[in-house]
Design an enzyme around this catalytic site. Structure first.
Site, PDB file in Angstrom:
ATOM      1  N   ASP A  22       0.583  -1.696  -0.003  1.00  0.00           N
ATOM      2  CA  ASP A  22      -0.235   0.298  -0.360  1.00  0.00           C
ATOM      3  C   ASP A  22       0.715   1.568   0.280  1.00  0.00           C
ATOM      4  OD1 ASP A  22      -1.146  -1.944   0.739  1.00  0.00           O
ATOM      5  OD2 ASP A  22      -2.395  -1.045   2.779  1.00  0.00           O
ATOM      6  N   GLU A 201     -10.744  -2.126   4.159  1.00  0.00           N
ATOM      7  CA  GLU A 201      -8.894  -1.757   4.470  1.00  0.00           C
ATOM      8  C   GLU A 201      -9.066  -0.597   4.063  1.00  0.00           C
ATOM      9  OE1 GLU A 201      -6.860  -5.901   4.680  1.00  0.00           O
ATOM     10  OE2 GLU A 201      -6.923  -5.345   2.973  1.00  0.00           O
TER      11      GLU A 201
END
Ligand code: FRU
Length: 480
Positions: A22, A201
């Site tokens: 990420d 998420e």
């Protein structure tokens, strides 16, 4: 191919070595875009997470810097965000860069507690080079929810407070704070709304100004349960009053329908611009894709906008204008007549697989665009009129056997309703990003051909007229 490394993109950010997932802590300060990222510097697979760091003045040329945040006694450093504390609310210093992240305790996880993910903060007074972790960490303790992570913080000016948007298993919990150190729960959203094929998420809460009307968008990444399997980014449009988020419809919407954009969120401190970046992979196979010294790239920077289509708000994403600045047109052709097929560039004509294709004024009809190489490998982008879907087919794209579901044709609905289509496709060695209808439908796909896809041919069964075709390359070696 860059420095003899097959599949290494030139325009997309990749870490020099090791694993990346990420994007984290994206924040703009003093003329520089900061990109922190989930990083395992010691292996090319996911492992103990650090925050890697890179900066850019133009979102395209990235300069990788030393690691910003290392694991500590509270755990490894999972995803999170960064803000500039303009009013010095935390007392770390005016304009301190403050990172808000999840500490993940692997010991706690092994010990069987559910409270191993907690939110912590750290600050930097030298533009992200060196960091001090706050002594009072964690600042937000886990109440007993296994998945309790990925804080995205922004300043809510009308309430003079910080809002933290946190992913809490199957919903979002909003918290507020006057000083980034003490947090109180405001509300929860999403248990019964949206897609729930997996864990929620990496959320983000942003506001657009639609002709004087504020439209709030809540981005929620989901893994698995994406529209083409595995991980993907959904979003909700609605309103936010400083306490609660209220959606204005219950339609499930995806920011990117392709298999390979995940954990995408926006930069903070960029004024009215909403600049978005995602991780260009999918948890279904991210750890086994065939790259050697590093794993994974980010998407190209995208600018988000809001548009009403058929009475519903839709987030549109286009390439950030900084990408235009490194685009070099090689061929512009008005009124292209595709009589069965039209060769944009012959196989081996574009040796590095780096290109951009902009097509405008296409009729809403069947067509396909094949990216090919001399080894018989191909990725095919197209539109299926009957299904009203765009697609990217990577069935014969080269190496696919590292994961059984990889060789597939992925589809995305056409969202726009105009009587003409337009497409922008950006290709860079091992990836394709498709922006259709000015970004109303977006798809990202990665692939691993044995040599770059160097030719482009458009095929249409009928007689296809394209109002304007522009084939470009990008300035070489844009990444430092
Ligand atoms: C999303 C994610 C986050 C987590 C991080 C761990 O891809 O699973 O939820 O913080 O990756 O690396």
């Amino acid at each position: 191919q860059q420095n003899g490394e097959p599949h290494r993109p030139q325009l997309h950010f990749t870490p020099k070595k090791g694993w990346m997932n990420d994007p984290n802590g994206m924040v703009f300060l003093n003329g520089k875009y900061h990109l922190f990222f989930q990083h395992n510097p010691n292996a090319t697979v996911w492992g103990p997470m650090h925050w890697g760091h890179a900066t850019s003045t133009d979102l395209v040329h990235w300069n990788e810097l030393p690691i910003a945040l290392y694991p500590d006694s509270l755990g490894t450093i999972f995803s999170g965000s960064a803000v500039i504390d303009v009013n010095n609310t935390a007392g770390f210093g005016k304009n301190a860069m403050v990172a808000i992240y999840t500490n993940h305790s692997h010991e706690g996880e092994k010990a069987g507690t559910d409270k191993f993910q907690n939110q912590s903060i750290a600050y930097s007074l030298d533009e992200g080079k060196t960091w001090t972790k706050y002594k009072g960490n964690p600042v937000l303790r886990n109440p007993g929810i296994r998945d309790f992570r990925d804080p995205k913080v922004s300043w809510y000016a009308p309430g003079k407070k910080w809002i933290m948007t946190l992913a809490t298993l199957d919903h979002i919990t909003f918290y507020s704070s006057p000083d980034l150190k003490t947090w109180k729960e405001e509300s929860r959203f999403g248990k019964n709304t949206g897609a729930h094929g997996g864990v929620w998420e990496c959320p983000d809460l942003i506001a657009f100004n639609d002709n004087g009307k504020l439209v709030w968008v809540l981005i929620v990444n989901l893994n698995p349960g994406g529209p083409n399997g595995g991980s993907a980014t959904q979003y909700f449009t609605g309103s936010f009053n400083g306490n609660t988020f209220t959606p204005n419809d219950t339609t499930i919407k995806w920011l990117d329908y392709g298999p390979d954009e995940y954990a995408g969120i926006t930069w903070s401190n960029t004024g009215n611009r909403k600049l978005f970046l995602g991780w260009m992979s999918n948890w279904q196979y991210a750890n086994v894709v065939p790259t050697k010294n590093w794993r994974s790239a980010m998407t190209l920077p995208r600018e988000l906008g809001i548009k009403k289509i058929n009475g519903q708000y839709v987030v549109v994403s286009t390439l950030a204008k900084e990408v235009d600045a490194v685009t070099r047109p090689l061929k512009t052709v008005p009124h292209v007549q595709v009589a069965d097929h039209y060769e944009v560039v012959k196989a081996s004509g574009n040796a590095d697989g780096l290109f951009r294709l902009d097509l405008s004024g296409l009729p809403v009809t069947d067509f396909s665009i094949a990216l090919t190489n001399t080894k018989g490998e191909a990725v095919i982008v197209g539109f299926d009129r009957t299904a009203n879907q765009f697609y990217i087919d990577r069935t014969r794209s080269g190496a696919t056997d590292f994961e059984k579901g990889f060789a597939k044709k992925h589809v995305a609905p056409r969202i726009a309703t105009n009587s003409n289509l337009n497409l922008t496709i950006a290709g860079d060695a091992a990836s394709l990003e498709l922006f259709a209808d000015n970004g109303a439908t977006v798809m990202t796909s990665i692939f691993f051909p044995s040599e770059p896809l160097s030719g482009i041919t458009i095929t249409a069964p009928g007689n296809l007229q394209i109002k304007n075709l522009k084939y470009s390359t990008f300035v070489q070696n844009a990444q430092k």
